[in-house]
Design an enzyme around this catalytic site. Structure first.
Site, PDB file in Angstrom:
ATOM      1  N   ALA A  64       1.816  -7.457  11.228  1.00 17.84           N
ATOM      2  CA  ALA A  64       1.135  -7.663  12.506  1.00 17.84           C
ATOM      3  C   ALA A  64       1.834  -8.742  13.325  1.00 17.84           C
ATOM      4  CB  ALA A  64      -0.320  -8.059  12.263  1.00 17.84           C
ATOM      5  N   GLY A 109       2.207  -5.474   6.977  1.00 17.81           N
ATOM      6  CA  GLY A 109       2.049  -4.101   7.449  1.00 17.81           C
ATOM      7  C   GLY A 109       3.285  -3.248   7.250  1.00 17.81           C
ATOM      8  N   GLU A 112       3.039  -2.009   3.884  1.00 18.59           N
ATOM      9  CA  GLU A 112       1.968  -1.010   3.846  1.00 18.59           C
ATOM     10  C   GLU A 112       2.421   0.322   4.442  1.00 18.59           C
ATOM     11  OE1 GLU A 112      -2.096  -3.578   4.052  1.00 18.59           O
ATOM     12  OE2 GLU A 112      -0.711  -3.821   5.730  1.00 18.59           O
ATOM     13  N   GLU A 132      -0.149 -11.659   3.036  1.00 19.72           N
ATOM     14  CA  GLU A 132      -1.317 -11.959   3.862  1.00 19.72           C
ATOM     15  C   GLU A 132      -2.160 -13.130   3.357  1.00 19.72           C
ATOM     16  OE1 GLU A 132      -0.395  -7.649   4.911  1.00 19.72           O
ATOM     17  OE2 GLU A 132      -0.228  -8.958   3.166  1.00 19.72           O
TER      18      GLU A 132
END
Length: 257
Positions: A64, A109, A112, A132
């Site tokens: 992010a 991300g 991910e 994170e």
């Protein structure tokens, strides 16, 4: 356009995270664009395989955009949440096989997105991680659940709880990457794999992907029922008739689906 580029070559679609000046960090606008592109690709029956890649030399995606998020109120962050979930879900739920072409940093991300793919090609510069917890967050693009399913509970816990980074050797050992290639060649390798997939029966490949995705974590009896449904989908399709005819006639199949 808003950090995501879509290219098509025959039956292969290439989705490119295209914000290299920000190391392909996922902004709100980029997430909206990615969700829209994935919806377009998912609905296109002519697309048989997808490559997820990234522009620039340093990063696949660093997660992010924390600069954007740092200026947001709690209410704005909450409003951003469904936008991000749609972007990650768009990749995860593509009905076509997805081959990720990873180079450089694949963090948060970015990791991910790789976990959401079916096959991960990583070059020697790749660095994976879910950092994170180090900034007071929990992986929110599927990281906890996808790591658990792909890596197993111990390795997933190691990755999520420590936030540490894995270079290519360890990523391969963990199962985060499936193929290692020389630096700068991940895209070429991923496109080659996608082209091989695209030559196979679209009906059979989609059915097989659905069975494998739904079967993960399912009791064996129920999972075998999913496989049975996939088999029936393919066995009684026009693709099966064409595939067997082409085999017997010693020619390449022309898939009707």
């Amino acid at each position: 356009m808003d950090g995501v580029t879509l290219r098509r070559d025959g039956h292969v679609a290439e989705i490119v995270l295209d914000r290299p000046e920000a190391l392909n960090a996922l902004s709100t606008a980029m997430a909206r664009r990615l969700a829209a592109v994935c919806a377009e690709v998912a609905a296109d029956a002519s697309v048989r395989a997808v490559v997820l890649g990234a522009a620039g030399e340093k990063a696949f995606c660093v997660g992010a955009d924390l600069k954007e998020r740092g200026a947001m109120t709690d209410e704005e962050i909450l409003a951003q949440r469904p936008v991000f979930r749609a972007a990650f879900g768009g990749v995860l739920n593509l009905p076509q096989p997805v081959v990720a072409a990873v180079h450089g940093y694949a963090l948060g991300g970015g990791c991910e997105f790789a976990l959401s793919a079916d096959i991960v090609v990583a070059d020697e510069s790749a660095v994976f991680g879910l950092p994170e917890v180090g900034v007071g967050l929990v992986p929110g693009g599927g990281g906890t659940q996808l790591a658990l399913r792909r890596l197993g509970p111990g390795k997933a816990a190691d990755l999520v709880f420590t936030g540490r980074r894995l270079r290519i050797e360890e990523a391969l050992a963990y199962g985060l990457a499936d193929r290692r290639v020389p630096a700068g060649t991940a895209r070429e390798e991923a496109l080659g794999i996608a082209e091989v997939i695209a030559r196979n029966s679209p009906t059979a490949v989609r059915a097989a992907k659905r069975a494998m995705r739904l079967g993960g974590g399912t009791a064996l009896d129920a999972a075998l029922d999913l496989e049975e449904n996939a088999w029936r989908t393919a066995a009684f399709s026009a693709d099966r008739r064409e595939g067997i005819a082409a085999f017997n006639e010693k020619r390449k199949p022309v898939w009707p689906s």
